[in-house]
Design an enzyme around this catalytic site. Structure first.
Site, short mmCIF file in Angstrom:
data_model
loop_
_atom_site.label_atom_id
_atom_site.label_comp_id
_atom_site.label_asym_id
_atom_site.label_seq_id
_atom_site.Cartn_x
_atom_site.Cartn_y
_atom_site.Cartn_z
CG HIS A 133 -2.00 -1.00 1.20
ND1 HIS A 133 -2.89 -1.14 0.15
CD2 HIS A 133 -2.33 -1.97 2.10
CE1 HIS A 133 -3.73 -2.15 0.42
NE2 HIS A 133 -3.41 -2.67 1.59
ZN LIG Z 1 -4.46 -6.99 3.04
#
Ligand SMILES: [Zn+2]
Length: 373
Positions: A133
């Protein structure tokens, strides 16, 4: 198959805080279960000590001012302005050693890429990696340094074509964004739909731009998706893409927060569906860099990555978790002594609804990818 397992005792020394779902201890638990199952010896030529990435390596993706803020917060006290980089209470806490932790994991993924690319091994597994992320100048979703991006960059800089396959419950947004406009990297992410789960992206109409048009592929899955449906979606979408793209190296993110008992997402995957996908990834990969990922039920993490490591080595893992291990880690949440889950699937009207939704998504991918290529 010649393989390498990247590890450091230091992986489990860090702590996001008592109330944070990400428990670095899960990495030690996985490593110890792999050893208890006889899949790694000590010493073992396959065991490779993880070494931290240097600042120049981290700068190949991350912005210098962001890295400065991370390093300045390494004491566990936030540096001035840390919150502008997504650092602070919540998902991405400032904790003692956060820079060291991130650099160590990134170093392990880079080493995995080097070992595979040089031909020393055919597959390498960094269970601590897969922190998909984080962005160039922002921490996100428990991730500070994006080790998949760093590893893929290194391979691309050497002229390789790389396919990234992400089976975590969450969209691999940071990796997709980093390579959205290039034709050197294909990214494929199967995940719970962003309508229901962080980070809220990863829809089938996100397909890449410019030279990368058609090379970002997303399979958003409805909540409750079970083994049968996720394996169906994977089988229909992934192999034809990899066969058409013909990568030199496959980098995979093997998150296990897709599992039934995971507290963070809402899917119903078991070791059965997970292993089916890992086996397909293995068979599709000319060279394979395997990374960990999410997983917040730590007993699942240990079982699933033990099974993945066995598949990587083309050996059969035992049926039963060794008793001495279970006794030693009695508090880790193992529900019984089985390494594999019983088969599980949803039936009835909900399943019909889910199947329809998955087929709609697959049709959308076909339309978008064809239109975009
Ligand atoms: Zn995840």
């Amino acid at each position: 198959m010649k393989t390498a397992f990247l590890y450091s005792d230091a992986f489990a020394r860090f702590d996001y805080g008592a109330r944070h779902p990400l428990k670095p201890f899960r990495l030690k638990l996985a490593y110890e279960l792999i050893r208890a199952c006889g899949l790694l010896g000590s010493p073992d030529p396959r065991l490779v000590e993880a070494i931290p990435a240097g600042i120049d390596e981290l700068r190949t993706f991350h912005a210098p001012d962001y890295l400065d803020a991370l390093a300045a917060s390494n004491s566990g006290r936030p540096a001035p302005g840390a919150e502008t980089y997504g650092l602070g209470p919540g998902d991405n806490p400032v904790f003692a050693g956060m820079y060291e932790w991130s650099a160590l994991i990134a170093g392990a993924s880079l080493r995995a890429a080097d070992l595979v690319d040089s031909g020393e091994v055919q597959a390498a597994f960094n269970i601590a990696g897969g922190l998909h992320h984080s962005l160039a100048s922002r921490a996100s979703g428990f991730c500070y340094i994006n080790d998949p991006v760093l590893a893929i960059r290194r391979l691309v800089d050497r002229g390789r074509k790389v396919a990234y396959i992400d089976i975590d419950a969450h969209h691999g947004d940071g990796v997709q964004e980093a390579f959205y406009g290039t034709d050197r990297v294909l990214t494929v992410s199967l995940h719970e739909s962003g309508r229901f789960l962080f980070p809220g992206s990863g829809f089938e109409h996100e397909t890449g731009s410019g030279a990368g048009a058609g090379l970002s592929v997303n399979v958003p899955l409805p909540p409750d998706t079970d083994d049968e449906l996720v394996v169906h979606a994977f089988t229909v979408v992934v192999p034809p893409l990899i066969e058409a793209f013909r990568p030199d190296v496959v980098v995979s993110q093997l998150g296990v927060d897709t599992f039934r008992t995971d507290p963070v997402a809402h899917l119903n995957v078991t070791t059965n569906g997970f292993c089916d996908m890992v086996r397909m990834i293995r068979d599709l990969s000319p060279k394979w860099v395997a990374l960990g990922g999410g997983g917040y039920d730590i007993a699942n993490v240990a079982r699933a990555w033990t099974l993945a490591w066995a598949l990587m080595n083309d050996v059969v893992a035992p049926e039963v978790i060794p008793a001495a291990f279970l006794e030693q880690y009695a508090g880790a949440g193992f529900l019984n002594d089985k390494l594999r889950d019983e088969p599980y699937g949803i039936e009835g009207p909900r399943k019909d609804e889910m199947r329809k939704e998955v087929d709609r998504v697959i049709a959308g991918i076909r339309e978008n990818i064809v239109a975009g290529s």
